[in-house]
Design a protein around this motif. Structure first.
Motif, mmCIF file in Angstrom:
data_model
loop_
_atom_site.group_PDB
_atom_site.id
_atom_site.type_symbol
_atom_site.label_atom_id
_atom_site.label_comp_id
_atom_site.label_asym_id
_atom_site.label_seq_id
_atom_site.Cartn_x
_atom_site.Cartn_y
_atom_site.Cartn_z
ATOM 1 N N HIS A 18 0.853 -1.184 0.000
ATOM 2 C CA HIS A 18 0.000 0.000 0.000
ATOM 3 C C HIS A 18 0.888 1.233 0.000
ATOM 4 O O HIS A 18 1.694 1.431 0.915
ATOM 5 N N CYS A 26 -6.967 5.967 -5.985
ATOM 6 C CA CYS A 26 -6.162 4.778 -5.695
ATOM 7 C C CYS A 26 -6.144 3.883 -6.923
ATOM 8 O O CYS A 26 -7.186 3.636 -7.544
ATOM 9 N N LEU A 56 -2.479 0.194 -4.504
ATOM 10 C CA LEU A 56 -2.543 -1.111 -3.859
ATOM 11 C C LEU A 56 -2.080 -2.121 -4.894
ATOM 12 O O LEU A 56 -2.796 -2.426 -5.845
ATOM 13 N N ALA A 90 -9.204 -1.665 -1.415
ATOM 14 C CA ALA A 90 -8.722 -0.326 -1.760
ATOM 15 C C ALA A 90 -9.723 0.745 -1.364
ATOM 16 O O ALA A 90 -9.345 1.836 -0.911
#
Length: 305
Positions: A18, A26, A56, A90
């Motif tokens: 992460h 993201c 991620l 996420a």
């Protein structure tokens, strides 16, 4: 800065990096088929994160640092479930408001299927994607010797039989020169190390795949999901791609609503090699438009070069 996290998919713990971001977006990422998260995503993840995006980047079950047995076995339905679990994970990360998905090669094909589902994402990137397994397999067979092709088929049949009795997988190399038993013998597949691990940093990456996973990959056709894609999708197409082929991807893009096509010169790994900067900048422009808090004005779907 990045930190190790994990999430559960099908009762299995999937390992991920992460990278915390600052702009509310993201990007969920994996590498290619049997390519673990570090060689498959590090270069792009670092650039996305430097631009403010959270990332991620995860390993599918049975690969890399993720749990799951037997090792090196890629089951497409399981890997798609891992993606769905990663997207859900996420969305819960601190500061994340919108999610995009990114992958290349065969998992680049997963992007089409996932983007046709109601997963609450905002955008998707399919880079040098394999969208038509049968067509790609026929092309790849041109670079295999008949003897090596028979050995690959034989090993896959034996491995599938062994799976019925709980035996360890029989492995094949991800790439190798013609005459060797490998998933790919195409000329640009020989650039795997140069593209993904030029400094030999990722010594734990096992560049093999269970032979039982070869047949499902050969028959997987995510192009059929192209007309049903729900989200803006950027296709990165390598004009001389011999491992995934440009023509099927361009056909998929023509059928995809709200698609954008970036064509770059070079083979399958061009986005990691000579076309890296062009690819990264185009992907960042696309992500800023669809993920960042400062939403860019809408532009019509276009082809860029």
């Amino acid at each position: 800065m990045r930190e190790k996290v994990s999430f559960i998919s099908g009762g299995v713990a999937c390992a991920a990096w992460h990278y915390p971001g600052t702009n509310g977006g993201c990007v969920v990422m994996t590498g290619g088929f049997a390519v673990t998260k570090e060689p498959g995503t590090d270069r792009f993840a670092e650039r996305f994160n430097a631009a403010g995006f959270s990332v991620l980047a995860f390993d599918h079950r049975n690969f890399g640092e993720s749990a799951g047995e037997p090792r090196q076995v890629a089951r497409i339905p399981d890997q798609l479930d891992d993606w769905r679990a990663a997207i859900s994970c996420a969305a819960t990360l601190p500061g994340v408001e919108r999610v995009a998905i990114w992958a290349f090669s065969l998992p680049g094909g997963y992007i089409l299927q996932l983007a046709s589902e109601d997963l609450g994402i905002s955008a998707a990137i399919a880079q040098s994607a394999n969208v038509d397994g049968p067509t790609v397999t026929r092309n790849a067979s041109r670079y295999q010797t008949p003897a090596a092709a028979l050995r690959l088929v034989g090993r896959a049949l034996l491995d599938n039989l062994g799976a019925l009795f709980g035996r360890k997988p029989r492995l094949v190399a991800l790439a190798g020169p013609p005459g060797t038993v490998a998933l790919l013998n195409t000329p640009d597949a020989q650039q795997t190390d140069e593209a993904l691990d030029p400094d030999n940093r990722y010594r734990d990456w096992q560049q093999t795949l269970a032979a039982r996973s070869v047949f499902p990959a050969a028959f997987y056709r995510p192009i059929k999901y192209a007309p049903s894609v729900r989200y803006p999708l950027l296709y990165v197409v390598c004009e001389d791609d011999q491992s995934a082929l440009a023509a099927p991807t361009l056909k998929a893009a023509a059928q995809t609503p709200n698609s954008t096509v970036l064509k770059v010169p070079g083979g399958h790994y061009a986005p990691f090699l000579d076309s890296h900067e062009q690819t990264v900048e185009a992907e960042l422009t696309f992500l800023r438009k669809h993920l960042s808090r400062q939403v860019q004005p809408e532009q019509p779907a276009t082809e860029v070069r």
